[in-house]
Design a protein around this motif. Structure first.
Motif, short mmCIF file in Angstrom:
data_model
loop_
_atom_site.label_atom_id
_atom_site.label_comp_id
_atom_site.label_asym_id
_atom_site.label_seq_id
_atom_site.Cartn_x
_atom_site.Cartn_y
_atom_site.Cartn_z
N ILE A 1 0.87 -1.18 0.00
CA ILE A 1 0.00 0.00 0.00
C ILE A 1 0.90 1.23 0.00
N ASN A 2 0.74 2.10 -1.02
CA ASN A 2 1.60 3.29 -1.11
C ASN A 2 1.08 4.46 -0.27
N GLN A 3 -0.23 4.71 -0.30
CA GLN A 3 -0.76 5.85 0.46
C GLN A 3 -2.22 5.62 0.80
N ILE A 4 -2.62 6.21 1.93
CA ILE A 4 -4.01 6.16 2.38
C ILE A 4 -4.47 7.59 2.63
N SER A 5 -5.71 7.88 2.27
CA SER A 5 -6.27 9.22 2.50
C SER A 5 -7.66 9.07 3.11
N LEU A 6 -7.98 9.94 4.10
CA LEU A 6 -9.30 9.95 4.75
C LEU A 6 -9.92 11.34 4.60
N ASP A 7 -11.25 11.36 4.51
CA ASP A 7 -11.91 12.66 4.55
C ASP A 7 -12.04 13.11 6.00
N GLU A 8 -12.49 14.35 6.20
CA GLU A 8 -12.54 14.93 7.55
C GLU A 8 -13.51 14.19 8.46
N SER A 9 -14.54 13.59 7.88
CA SER A 9 -15.52 12.88 8.71
C SER A 9 -15.01 11.53 9.17
N GLY A 10 -13.98 10.99 8.51
CA GLY A 10 -13.48 9.67 8.84
C GLY A 10 -14.37 8.54 8.36
N GLU A 11 -15.27 8.84 7.41
CA GLU A 11 -16.19 7.82 6.94
C GLU A 11 -15.79 7.26 5.58
N HIS A 12 -14.86 7.92 4.87
CA HIS A 12 -14.43 7.47 3.54
C HIS A 12 -12.92 7.42 3.49
N MET A 13 -12.43 6.39 2.78
CA MET A 13 -10.99 6.16 2.69
C MET A 13 -10.60 5.98 1.22
#
Length: 820
Positions: free
Chosen positions: A37-49
């Protein structure tokens, strides 16, 4: 790895993504890809990745919903960032990019090394479309999305894209192009929605996105970027994060070995710095111990942070280190660990509302124990006062603890005496400790402690037991007197104070009204301090009568005199019955005050006084008594014969102002030249000097005769001048008064119906105004009918007011005759 306030997401080399809570416990696991896995990103709500992997897969999915997007590229995808508000339907966007991208959607079929940043958006009918935001400047190695702004870094520098206007608004070039961008990657973080922090190599830039003025727009973007701060650091930057107005910097450190002079990788550092316009100030610095730091490079470290919890995650190939902002509890822990108890106590008191794990009392007790262990008993006892406060149970516990180590004396000055009050046994225990080894300390505690803190009878008995061994110990006797006073046993207390001749005896008598107890102790009081004793007795005559005092002092006449003398000074009449007695007392003990007493007293018998003074040959007092009894000639004779003092004789003659005395004085002095000189110098103003000069025998040698005669002449001239001056003043005053009288007499006198004749007492004016009348008015304002006045005779032609009966012209002279 990426971080959210609620959890952190960690990707592995085996294509798995783990969600961990703040304590590091795994809460969820996702199988995304078989490779790294190179990178992970989350939105501010923490509900989407959003996740990208080495096999070119890009996935965006909901952690708690079935929403999902999949895309596979024919090259590794290094970066991904989802819209911060991805949870909203209008914000279904994310960006991704890699080294080699095949993009048929916008007309290219490229298989070369083309670097692109693609924006994916979900359009109508839930279809995804992509657009190129940037391409052609090398690998895109970092991307951060905040609000409507996307920032990314490639080999050339940092770009910012405004998603709202679909415009790139700035390009911040890379400073040190000598560093390989793959070994020393750029670190980006948004402090807020308009402030971007860039760390690259050893350089830090803080950029602010601002709105452009409408007049400057033309073909330019509506926003622009201004670098508000730029500075260099000592080490290479591996990560950045904001902390209020400061920065948290993860630094890669290289040092030179002193032995081999070769560079080696040191432990990474986590620094907090305060940015300034062109430099920075280091606030704190900590070296981190991670496994394998000797083989790590700058690109192997990453810094992630959780804004809500102020947590910072240092990621290395083998470890994840969690750092959090130190609170007061942490600070106190550190101080306690370093045994800095006083500073820990102070820090707890200042931040008592913010500390959660510590209690001020626990820290204070630990501090007291620490001081006791070090042997600093006095300081430990003093701190008890502040730390234990009003907790009586803790006070008693600490007192017993001090007793076990034999240090009751150390804590005694600080024991509470009012609020709270400890058990009487505690105070008695300390008093017994002092009584066994320190009488002075025992006496001090008795004076300072209120008598109701302990059982007074117990302590009195203990003191009496010690006095059996040392009956003359003044300290114990005085302390026993104080204890008797507390117990209201004033008689015993007074007896001890008198025995000790203690200055507090008078205060005790006054304070507790013990005058009935001292009636038989007056001699003792006078022997101790006659001045204070007399003042006290005279101030309280209503409680101890003058008669009683005189009787008590009958065997001590010298003290009796002191008392009666002070009484006479206060009031000449109060002790009149003792004035005859006082004559002998003054003659015996106070000769200088005898004469003033005789002069001021109107009650002493003169014959008795004369007898005593003649017996003792008191000349001055005898002279005064003789003169007071009317025997001035004997008094003068005594002055001349006994004192041989012509000046005193002259002064006596002046006081008596008797011609016969002057004659006696001249007769006595006529054959004594020194006396004649004295008389010539002083007699001129009282007796005619010729009387003396005619009696001087011819040929008698008189000292300073010439000077005496000159003085007589000068005195005579002075008298003449004084008489002439007085005559001039008298004449001037007489003339002034005569003129004033003349002006007064020239004024008219009002005569009306209210005036009456002083002789016949009828109205001065007739009732019939037409009838003739004659009225005489005098200056004394008395009025008469002319016919009522006697007819003037030849011997006394002037008329006078019969009422005032003036024989000479004066206020009663007639001044006006009114006729009609």
């Amino acid at each position: 790895m990426t971080v959210h306030d609620k959890f952190l997401a960690l990707g592995t080399h085996y294509g798995k993504v783990y969600l961990l809570d703040i304590q590091g416990n795994i809460t969820q696991k996702f199988d995304v890809s078989p490779v790294k896995i190179n990178q992970i990103s989350l939105d501010e709500s923490g509900e989407h990745m959003g996740v990208c992997s080495e096999d070119g897969k890009v996935q965006v999915f909901g952690l708690y919903s079935g929403e999902e997007f999949h895309e596979t590229f024919d090259c590794p995808i290094k970066i991904i960032a989802v819209h911060p508000h991805f949870v909203r339907s209008s914000c279904k966007q994310f960006v991704t990019g890699g080294k080699k991208v095949l993009c048929e959607e916008h007309g290219t079929n490229t298989t070369g090394d083309v670097q692109m940043l693609l924006l994916f958006e979900r359009s109508w009918m839930s279809r995804w479309k992509s657009s190129v935001l940037h391409e052609g400047e090398g690998n895109i190695r970092s991307v951060k999305w905040r609000g409507h702004l996307i920032a990314w870094a490639n080999n050339m520098g940092v770009k910012i894209f405004d998603i709202t206007s679909k415009q790139r608004i700035t390009n911040v070039p890379r400073d040190d192009i000598s560093l390989r961008p793959d070994m020393y990657p750029c670190s980006l973080c948004w402090k807020d929605s308009v402030t971007l922090i860039i760390g690259w190599g050893t350089s830090v830039k803080i950029c602010s996105v601002k709105e452009r003025h409408a007049s400057e727009l033309r073909d330019l973007p509506s926003r622009y970027v201004e670098i508000v701060s730029q500075f260099e650091t000592e080490f290479y930057i591996s990560g950045l994060a904001p902390l209020c107005d400061q920065l948290v910097v993860l630094s890669y450190v290289k040092e030179v070995s002193e032995k081999t002079e070769r560079e080696y990788c040191a432990r990474p550092r986590l620094d907090i710095i305060q940015p300034l316009s062109e430099t920075c100030e280091e606030i704190s610095s900590d070296a981190l111990t991670v496994r394998g730091f000797q083989e790590n490079e700058c690109r192997d470290y990453h810094l992630e942070y959780s804004e809500g919890e102020s947590l910072f995650y240092i990621v290395s190939p083998r470890d994840v280190v969690v750092a959090k902002e130190r609170d007061q509890d942490d600070h106190i822990d550190w101080l306690l660990e370093k045994k800095k108890y006083e500073e820990a106590l102070m820090a707890a008191e200042i931040s008592q509302k913010n500390i959660k794990r510590h209690k001020i009392l626990d820290i204070g007790l630990a501090y007291i124990n620490h001081l006791v262990e070090k042997g600093e008993y006095d300081i430990a006892a003093r701190k008890c006062q502040k730390i234990l406060g009003k907790n009586a149970a803790l006070w008693e516990y600490e007192v017993y603890k001090f007793k076990e180590i034999g240090q009751l004396k150390a804590i005694s000055p600080y024991l509470p005496r009012g609020d709270p009050v400890l058990k009487p046994l505690i105070y008695e225990m300390i008093l017994h400790e002092f009584l066994e080894s320190d009488y002075e300390g025992f006496a001090t505690l008795i004076r300072e402690w209120p008598g109701d803190l302990y059982n007074n009878s117990v302590i009195v008995q203990a003191v009496r037991d010690h006095l059996k061994k040392d009956s003359q110990n003044r300290t114990l006797l005085k302390t026993l007197a104080e204890l008797y006073t507390y117990d209201k046993n004033y008689g015993n207390a007074l007896e001890i104070y008198l025995t000790l001749r203690h200055k507090d005896v008078f205060q005790l008598i006054h304070k507790h009204n013990l005058f009935s107890s001292i009636k038989d102790k007056i001699v003792l009081l006078m022997d101790f301090d006659s001045e204070k004793a007399v003042d006290m007795l005279l101030d309280n005559e209503d409680k101890i009568s003058i008669k009683k005092v005189v009787e008590e002092l009958e065997d001590r006449p010298e003290l009796q005199h002191v008392y009666l003398h002070k009484l006479f000074k206060r009031d000449h009449h109060k002790g009149q019955r003792y004035h005859e007695k006082q004559i002998s007392l003054y003659a015996e003990y106070d000769r200088p005050n005898l004469l003033p007493f005789l002069r001021d007293s109107t009650h002493c018998p003169l014959e008795k006084a004369l007898e005593i003074c003649q017996q003792r040959n008191f000349v001055e007092e005898t002279v005064y008594l003789l003169s007071r009894m009317g025997n001035s000639r004997s008094a003068l004779k005594m002055i001349m014969e006994e004192l041989h003092d012509v000046d005193k004789a002259i002064e006596f003659a002046k006081e008596q102002d008797d011609g016969e005395l002057w004659e006696d004085l001249i007769l006595y002095s006529i054959d004594k030249p020194p006396f004649i000189t004295g008389l010539l110098n002083n007699i001129g103003t009282h007796v005619d000097p010729i009387l003396l000069i005619h009696r001087i025998k011819e040929g008698m040698e008189i000292p300073n005769l010439r000077d005496s005669l000159v003085k007589i002449l000068q005195d005579y001239n002075l008298q003449i001048l004084l008489r002439e001056g007085c005559k001039k003043i008298l004449v001037a005053d007489s003339l002034s008064l005569l003129k004033k009288m003349h002006r007064t007499q020239m004024k008219g006198v009002l005569v009306d119906e209210e005036n009456i004749c002083e002789s016949c007492l009828s109205p001065i004016l007739p009732s019939d105004a037409a009838k003739p009348f004659s009225v005489v008015a005098f200056h004394c304002r008395h009025m008469f009918h002319k016919e009522c006045l006697p007819v003037p005779s030849m011997n006394s032609p002037a008329q006078f007011c019969g009422i005032c009966s003036a024989k000479h012209r004066g206020p009663g002279s007639a001044i006006l005759e009114m006729k009609k």
